[in-house]
Write a protein that holds these residues in place. Structure first.
Motif, PDB file in Angstrom:
ATOM      1  N   VAL A   1     -15.687  50.414 -31.765  1.00  0.00           N
ATOM      2  CA  VAL A   1     -15.647  51.182 -32.736  1.00  0.00           C
ATOM      3  C   VAL A   1     -14.349  51.294 -33.606  1.00  0.00           C
ATOM      4  O   VAL A   1     -14.353  50.974 -34.748  1.00  0.00           O
ATOM      5  N   LEU A   2     -13.223  51.352 -32.724  1.00  0.00           N
ATOM      6  CA  LEU A   2     -11.832  51.247 -33.266  1.00  0.00           C
ATOM      7  C   LEU A   2     -11.459  49.867 -33.532  1.00  0.00           C
ATOM      8  O   LEU A   2     -10.429  49.502 -34.269  1.00  0.00           O
ATOM      9  N   GLU A   3     -11.837  48.977 -32.743  1.00  0.00           N
ATOM     10  CA  GLU A   3     -11.666  47.675 -32.954  1.00  0.00           C
ATOM     11  C   GLU A   3     -10.248  47.420 -32.594  1.00  0.00           C
ATOM     12  O   GLU A   3      -9.645  46.531 -33.092  1.00  0.00           O
ATOM     13  N   TRP A   4      -9.697  48.084 -31.649  1.00  0.00           N
ATOM     14  CA  TRP A   4      -8.130  47.973 -31.237  1.00  0.00           C
ATOM     15  C   TRP A   4      -8.169  46.577 -30.169  1.00  0.00           C
ATOM     16  O   TRP A   4      -9.038  46.480 -29.492  1.00  0.00           O
ATOM     17  N   PRO A   5      -7.128  45.822 -30.608  1.00  0.00           N
ATOM     18  CA  PRO A   5      -6.965  44.403 -29.712  1.00  0.00           C
ATOM     19  C   PRO A   5      -6.737  45.088 -28.336  1.00  0.00           C
ATOM     20  O   PRO A   5      -6.328  45.962 -28.065  1.00  0.00           O
ATOM     21  N   ASN A   6      -7.280  44.204 -27.411  1.00  0.00           N
ATOM     22  CA  ASN A   6      -7.224  44.485 -25.809  1.00  0.00           C
ATOM     23  C   ASN A   6      -7.039  43.202 -24.980  1.00  0.00           C
ATOM     24  O   ASN A   6      -7.526  42.203 -25.386  1.00  0.00           O
ATOM     25  N   VAL A   7      -6.602  43.501 -23.931  1.00  0.00           N
ATOM     26  CA  VAL A   7      -6.643  42.319 -22.975  1.00  0.00           C
ATOM     27  C   VAL A   7      -7.169  43.056 -21.638  1.00  0.00           C
ATOM     28  O   VAL A   7      -7.193  44.389 -21.444  1.00  0.00           O
ATOM     29  N   ASP A   8      -8.118  42.246 -20.962  1.00  0.00           N
ATOM     30  CA  ASP A   8      -8.663  42.533 -19.765  1.00  0.00           C
ATOM     31  C   ASP A   8      -7.516  42.382 -18.495  1.00  0.00           C
ATOM     32  O   ASP A   8      -7.102  41.074 -18.315  1.00  0.00           O
ATOM     33  N   ALA A   9      -6.897  43.545 -17.733  1.00  0.00           N
ATOM     34  CA  ALA A   9      -6.049  43.304 -16.892  1.00  0.00           C
ATOM     35  C   ALA A   9      -6.815  42.917 -15.499  1.00  0.00           C
ATOM     36  O   ALA A   9      -6.089  42.763 -14.494  1.00  0.00           O
ATOM     37  N   GLY A  10      -8.022  42.791 -15.717  1.00  0.00           N
ATOM     38  CA  GLY A  10      -8.946  42.502 -14.475  1.00  0.00           C
ATOM     39  C   GLY A  10      -9.818  43.526 -13.912  1.00  0.00           C
ATOM     40  O   GLY A  10      -9.504  44.634 -14.311  1.00  0.00           O
ATOM     41  N   GLY A  11     -10.952  42.936 -13.868  1.00  0.00           N
ATOM     42  CA  GLY A  11     -12.062  43.879 -13.115  1.00  0.00           C
ATOM     43  C   GLY A  11     -12.821  44.900 -14.601  1.00  0.00           C
ATOM     44  O   GLY A  11     -13.138  45.800 -14.106  1.00  0.00           O
ATOM     45  N   GLY A  12     -12.448  44.556 -15.526  1.00  0.00           N
ATOM     46  CA  GLY A  12     -12.925  45.116 -16.802  1.00  0.00           C
ATOM     47  C   GLY A  12     -12.031  46.344 -17.282  1.00  0.00           C
ATOM     48  O   GLY A  12     -12.044  47.350 -17.989  1.00  0.00           O
ATOM     49  N   TRP A  13     -10.714  46.287 -16.406  1.00  0.00           N
ATOM     50  CA  TRP A  13      -9.739  47.175 -17.088  1.00  0.00           C
ATOM     51  C   TRP A  13      -8.961  46.822 -18.234  1.00  0.00           C
ATOM     52  O   TRP A  13      -8.278  45.893 -18.125  1.00  0.00           O
ATOM     53  N   LEU A  14      -9.478  47.194 -19.100  1.00  0.00           N
ATOM     54  CA  LEU A  14      -9.037  47.054 -20.689  1.00  0.00           C
ATOM     55  C   LEU A  14      -7.655  47.605 -21.014  1.00  0.00           C
ATOM     56  O   LEU A  14      -7.419  48.967 -20.713  1.00  0.00           O
ATOM     57  N   ILE A  15      -6.616  46.914 -21.408  1.00  0.00           N
ATOM     58  CA  ILE A  15      -5.516  47.393 -22.113  1.00  0.00           C
ATOM     59  C   ILE A  15      -5.193  47.283 -23.530  1.00  0.00           C
ATOM     60  O   ILE A  15      -5.486  46.260 -23.930  1.00  0.00           O
ATOM     61  N   PHE A  16      -5.196  48.213 -24.093  1.00  0.00           N
ATOM     62  CA  PHE A  16      -5.323  48.483 -25.625  1.00  0.00           C
ATOM     63  C   PHE A  16      -3.884  48.309 -26.319  1.00  0.00           C
ATOM     64  O   PHE A  16      -3.081  49.073 -26.018  1.00  0.00           O
ATOM     65  N   ALA A  17      -3.880  47.621 -27.451  1.00  0.00           N
ATOM     66  CA  ALA A  17      -2.547  47.494 -28.199  1.00  0.00           C
ATOM     67  C   ALA A  17      -2.661  48.779 -29.267  1.00  0.00           C
ATOM     68  O   ALA A  17      -3.642  48.844 -29.840  1.00  0.00           O
ATOM     69  N   LEU A  18      -1.620  49.732 -29.089  1.00  0.00           N
ATOM     70  CA  LEU A  18      -1.760  50.755 -29.940  1.00  0.00           C
ATOM     71  C   LEU A  18      -1.246  50.430 -31.329  1.00  0.00           C
ATOM     72  O   LEU A  18      -0.275  49.490 -31.416  1.00  0.00           O
ATOM     73  N   PRO A  19      -1.457  51.273 -32.305  1.00  0.00           N
ATOM     74  CA  PRO A  19      -0.908  51.346 -33.450  1.00  0.00           C
ATOM     75  C   PRO A  19       0.319  52.029 -33.267  1.00  0.00           C
ATOM     76  O   PRO A  19       0.588  52.758 -32.384  1.00  0.00           O
ATOM     77  N   PRO A  20       1.276  52.250 -34.335  1.00  0.00           N
ATOM     78  CA  PRO A  20       2.624  52.925 -34.090  1.00  0.00           C
ATOM     79  C   PRO A  20       2.036  54.320 -33.599  1.00  0.00           C
ATOM     80  O   PRO A  20       1.102  54.823 -34.016  1.00  0.00           O
TER      81      PRO A  20
END
Length: 91
Positions: free
Chosen positions: A24-43
């Motif tokens: 929904v917010l379409e924040w960029p993210n990476v999968d740290a493994g096993g579906g654990w998403l880490i999202f890049a935050l805006p300022p």
């Protein structure tokens, strides 16, 4: 020099919350493994408030145009359960 922070939100429905930030917010993210998403935050900002009881977590999302953002998120299927207001503080 500290150059960033990692924020953790505890959730009772982590899959739905991850999907909200990803789809929904379409924040960029990476999968740290096993579906654990880490999202890049805006300022971001950090505030520390006093409490006499147990601590609580709050997440405020800031935007330039509240009405346009509400329209956009509503079109993406977001249901607002409380009125959305312009607080006039932040960023």
């Amino acid at each position: 020099m500290i150059n960033g922070a990692h924020v953790i939100i505890h959730s009772r429905d982590e899959e739905a919350d991850r999907a909200f930030f990803r789809d929904v917010l379409e924040w960029p993210n990476v999968d740290a493994g096993g579906g654990w998403l880490i999202f890049a935050l805006p300022p971001a900002e950090l505030a520390v408030h006093p409490t006499d009881g147990p601590g609580a977590h709050e997440l405020y999302l800031m935007c330039d145009d509240v009405d346009a953002t509400v329209r956009d998120l509503t079109a993406r299927g977001v249901e607002f359960t409380r009125p959305v207001t312009a607080a006039g503080w932040g960023g």
